[in-house]
Design an enzyme around this catalytic site. Structure first.
Site: not given
Lengths: 406, 406
Positions: B11, B37-38, B172, B380
């Site tokens: 996911a 999903n985990k 980043e 951003k």
């Protein structure tokens, strides 16, 4: 004529209150006031348990000393005191040598480990704002390490936290932990049932000196949030792997943990023991006017001072409330001495005592009335705000006060 | 007649986008959609560098999967996928066995250490939300430990932080660190000049593929905030004490540090390598319609998919933007197959790329225009908000979006 120098060591509750009262009472020409403190800031040592549990940021528990002193009257020196010589009337610090006409020792408490093996090396102490923050960082690192370890290698002792001591500091810290553990569990995806918080206390009771009904309330509240109590079981050794506690005559139990927070004992500052002033655990039994016995020019206030409450035949506890009142009296007495007037005996005005159990609960006796829950928690925040008001007035209170008043 | 089962693994951006588009396109009776999903949450993997530097809380970087899926159409199973068998058409997870008619593999990236000795054991990786949080906790614990160590025993290597890689993630993360280091210095009373942040990169340049003018801007900005760059110097070994870097033909340098964050390589999910699907570093060169080569019923989207940008003759980078667009196309193609129509080739619509340099600065190319500073930073945040909007609409965007828009 040279102005007399008043040298104040420490900017905790007692020292800062002494200085802010001196600067009100004395004109610029009446005395030189010198304040020495290790940090550029004062911290609320009664709030450190919150920083240690991560419920307050370090920046929220401290403020700049320069914000509350009058720099035209007070010379603030940021330095660490390294030696006090009351015979030669000189103090050494990392900034040099300082002489004085009047000395105020307000260096606060240190942790006391009673010589229990391993505690010095393996236990954390809520001793100052950085030490408190380190406890929080350590706990969070245990959570995140557990959460990212491969499942087969997970070390559950990372999630066991031992608090040594069920006195005021221990209980207040447990109150914060009780509220914070679910927050951490959520943040790190850790099942709540994996986390254990255990309070280990040597004495047979929690919060000695507190009203038993209130103590029962506190224990029940903390237990309902998952805190475990092991009372009457002295911690006898700490190692890298955990702590050994004495559960019976010849019975011992080992609790595996990487986190022991020792909140079971305080003492005065070690520098006092290197002077010729008599002390026990670095606390000095002061004269009624707060001077050291036999010393005309040395005052001691706060946790380094020891006084007996004659009415109850037991010592007054080392609290912020008493330290601040001592600071006021100490300033008044120094002003009297400068005016060649007699000093006045210190008489504590005990307004009560409130022990928090997290930010939403507390127990206490205020003006003789027992309070619990939201009311007590409100009172506690008022007490905290009052301390700010006494030192820094309304401005500081609005800036640093607690207004999440339920 | 039994509805066909569409099984989506993961996911992340690609998987969740596939599912939310499928649930829009398909009626309850047209297909059974299963998402494994985990975790119970999706996390913004493009924001992890902020969690790793402590500038965003983990809770701000994730949201519940159930908040964005239509549970009448999607069966969400929280489990970890353990094996994929595309020949037998069965997937194993910690919740059991799952069969499918169409499989979507969207398991995202893993760190790639290129076999460099010691990295696996001694370096941190910004791999998921818990791993990111652990980096922050580790760094803060280094600060608080240094600050509380006796001065004589202080280990300055605690305050040296090495970031391996000057690609998108590395830069980043450095941007966040550059802003956060002064905050930490203030919180822990650590002199700024004691802290070193060093970026080690094997390649001879920073941000390969980015416009050189923008790269120069980024490096100058980061250097002005005290970030050091060691470019063209491969990291050749990591130990408990630090990292060894190759500075010349036969020259090496050792940097003492307790914190190495490896941000220099990504690969696909290891489970892909255990299937019969051909892959390189667990990335599969998919067909134009996103199916695995020679497999009618297996789609691969996101970082596990590999596609060549024919115009530039280089691979498309593994970005959230592309993963999300692939998820849309994958959902459309599955809907086509269910309707017995032909699939459509995936064509990325590259709107640009913005690399943040902390919350207040960035560089990028947006719609063909170069932007820097506040403008780029604004873009951003809009990109981040747009990703939220595409998955969860306005509600999710308002709840989790970034609105500190300078």
């Amino acid at each position: 004529m040279k102005r007399p120098t008043i040298l104040v060591l420490g900017a905790g509750y007692g020292g800062l209150m002494t200085v802010t009262n001196l600067q009100k009472k004395l004109g610029v020409n009446e005395a030189e006031i010198v304040l020495i403190n290790k940090n550029s800031y004062h911290y609320e040592s009664t709030w450190l348990h919150e920083a240690a549990a991560g419920t307050l940021e370090p920046s929220e528990v401290r403020y700049d000393i320069k914000d509350v002193i009058d720099q035209s009257k007070v010379n603030f020196i940021q330095a660490e005191v390294t030696k006090i010589d009351v015979d030669e009337k000189v103090v050494l610090s990392t900034a040099g040598e300082h002489t004085y006409d009047y000395l105020v020792i307000a260096l606060g408490f240190e942790g006391e480990t009673f010589g229990i093996p391993g505690l010095e090396e393996h236990a954390f102490s809520i001793a100052n704002v950085l030490a408190a923050r380190r406890i929080r960082d350590h706990i969070e690192y245990q959570f995140s390490t557990w959460a990212t370890e491969p499942e087969a290698e997970r070390d559950d002792s990372r999630l066991t936290f031992v608090v040594g001591g069920a006195g005021f500091t221990g209980i207040e810290f447990l109150g914060e932990l009780a509220n914070q553990v679910p927050v951490w569990c959520d943040a790190y995806d850790v099942p709540r049932e994996k986390v254990r918080v255990i309070c280990v206390e040597a004495a047979p009771m929690v919060l000695p000196g507190f009203d038993p009904e209130l103590v029962d309330y506190a224990v029940a509240q903390l237990e309902s949030k998952g805190i475990e109590f092991s009372i009457g079981t002295p911690l006898v050794e700490a190692t890298e792997e955990g702590v050994k506690i004495k559960t019976g005559e010849e019975e011992f139990k080992f609790i595996e943990t990487k986190t022991v927070v020792w909140a079971a004992g305080v003492r005065g500052n070690r520098l006092i023991e290197e002077t010729n002033i008599e002390s026990a655990r670095a606390r000095v039994r002061v004269e009624p006017d707060l001077r050291a016995p036999g010393r005309e020019d040395v005052f001691i206030v706060g946790d380094c001072a020891f006084m007996i409450n004659e009415a109850e035949n037991r010592p007054y506890p080392p609290t912020a409330q008493i330290a601040m009142q001592q600071g006021q009296q100490c300033a008044a007495n120094i002003a009297s001495l400068l005016a060649k007037k007699p000093t006045t005996a210190f008489v504590p005005d005990l307004k009560g005592s409130v022990c928090s159990l997290g930010s939403d609960d507390a127990i206490g006796v205020v003006f003789g009335k027992k309070v619990t829950g939201g009311t007590a928690s409100f009172m506690k925040k008022m007490v905290d705000n009052r301390a700010l008001f006494m030192v820094g007035g309304l401005g500081l209170t609005l800036k640093k006060g607690k207004f999440d008043l339920l």
